[in-house]
Design a protein around this motif. Structure first.
Motif, PDB file in Angstrom:
ATOM      1  N   TRP A  34      19.725   6.409 -64.626  1.00 12.94           N
ATOM      2  CA  TRP A  34      19.429   5.233 -63.813  1.00 12.94           C
ATOM      3  C   TRP A  34      19.754   3.922 -64.502  1.00 12.94           C
ATOM      4  CZ3 TRP A  34      15.358   2.343 -65.810  1.00 12.94           C
ATOM      5  CH2 TRP A  34      14.460   3.015 -66.632  1.00 12.94           C
ATOM      6  N   LEU A  35      20.254   3.978 -65.734  1.00 13.87           N
ATOM      7  CA  LEU A  35      20.695   2.774 -66.438  1.00 13.87           C
ATOM      8  C   LEU A  35      22.200   2.757 -66.678  1.00 13.87           C
ATOM      9  CD1 LEU A  35      17.933   2.273 -69.154  1.00 13.87           C
ATOM     10  CD2 LEU A  35      18.325   0.921 -67.106  1.00 13.87           C
ATOM     11  N   GLU A  37      26.275   2.313 -66.296  1.00 14.89           N
ATOM     12  CA  GLU A  37      27.142   1.193 -65.928  1.00 14.89           C
ATOM     13  C   GLU A  37      27.554   1.342 -64.468  1.00 14.89           C
ATOM     14  OE1 GLU A  37      29.113  -2.315 -66.886  1.00 14.89           O
ATOM     15  OE2 GLU A  37      28.045  -1.080 -68.338  1.00 14.89           O
ATOM     16  N   SER A  40      23.274   0.326 -59.204  1.00 13.83           N
ATOM     17  CA  SER A  40      22.724  -0.782 -58.435  1.00 13.83           C
ATOM     18  C   SER A  40      21.740  -1.574 -59.274  1.00 13.83           C
ATOM     19  CB  SER A  40      21.995  -0.248 -57.202  1.00 13.83           C
ATOM     20  OG  SER A  40      22.865   0.515 -56.405  1.00 13.83           O
ATOM     21  N   TRP A  41      21.660  -2.874 -59.011  1.00 16.49           N
ATOM     22  CA  TRP A  41      20.782  -3.731 -59.798  1.00 16.49           C
ATOM     23  C   TRP A  41      19.316  -3.366 -59.615  1.00 16.49           C
ATOM     24  CZ3 TRP A  41      17.001  -6.420 -57.335  1.00 16.49           C
ATOM     25  CH2 TRP A  41      17.139  -6.602 -55.963  1.00 16.49           C
ATOM     26  N   TYR A  42      18.982  -2.780 -58.495  1.00 16.24           N
ATOM     27  CA  TYR A  42      17.579  -2.493 -58.200  1.00 16.24           C
ATOM     28  C   TYR A  42      17.136  -1.103 -58.667  1.00 16.24           C
ATOM     29  CZ  TYR A  42      19.732  -0.062 -54.285  1.00 16.24           C
ATOM     30  OH  TYR A  42      20.507   0.761 -53.517  1.00 16.24           O
ATOM     31  N   GLN A  43      18.020  -0.323 -59.200  1.00 19.34           N
ATOM     32  CA  GLN A  43      17.671   1.034 -59.602  1.00 19.34           C
ATOM     33  C   GLN A  43      16.552   1.087 -60.659  1.00 19.34           C
ATOM     34  OE1 GLN A  43      21.245   3.180 -60.281  1.00 19.34           O
ATOM     35  NE2 GLN A  43      20.444   5.028 -59.373  1.00 19.34           N
TER      36      GLN A  43
END
Length: 64
Positions: A34-35, A37, A40-43
């Motif tokens: 989930w981190l 590259e 999504s910014w909201y993940q």
């Protein structure tokens, strides 16, 4: 050692479950899912929201 199967054992087990899930998500190589590259910014916020909701659920279940 205190047994957790009695009437007071359920809140302890739920708290340990929430801790284990949070430790797995934030402390293991699983966090690279989930981190990564291009994610999504909201993940990361969704993962935190999931841990908070799970903790609130455990607290509500353990309330008398």
């Amino acid at each position: 050692m205190k047994q957790t199967s009695g009437p007071g054992g359920q809140p302890v087990m739920l708290s340990l479950f929430v801790f284990a899930v949070a430790a797995l998500l934030f402390g293991s190589p699983l966090r690279h899912l989930w981190l990564r590259e291009g994610a999504s910014w909201y993940q990361p916020f969704a993962v935190w929201l999931g841990v908070i909701v799970l903790g609130a659920w455990a607290a509500r279940r353990s309330a008398p």
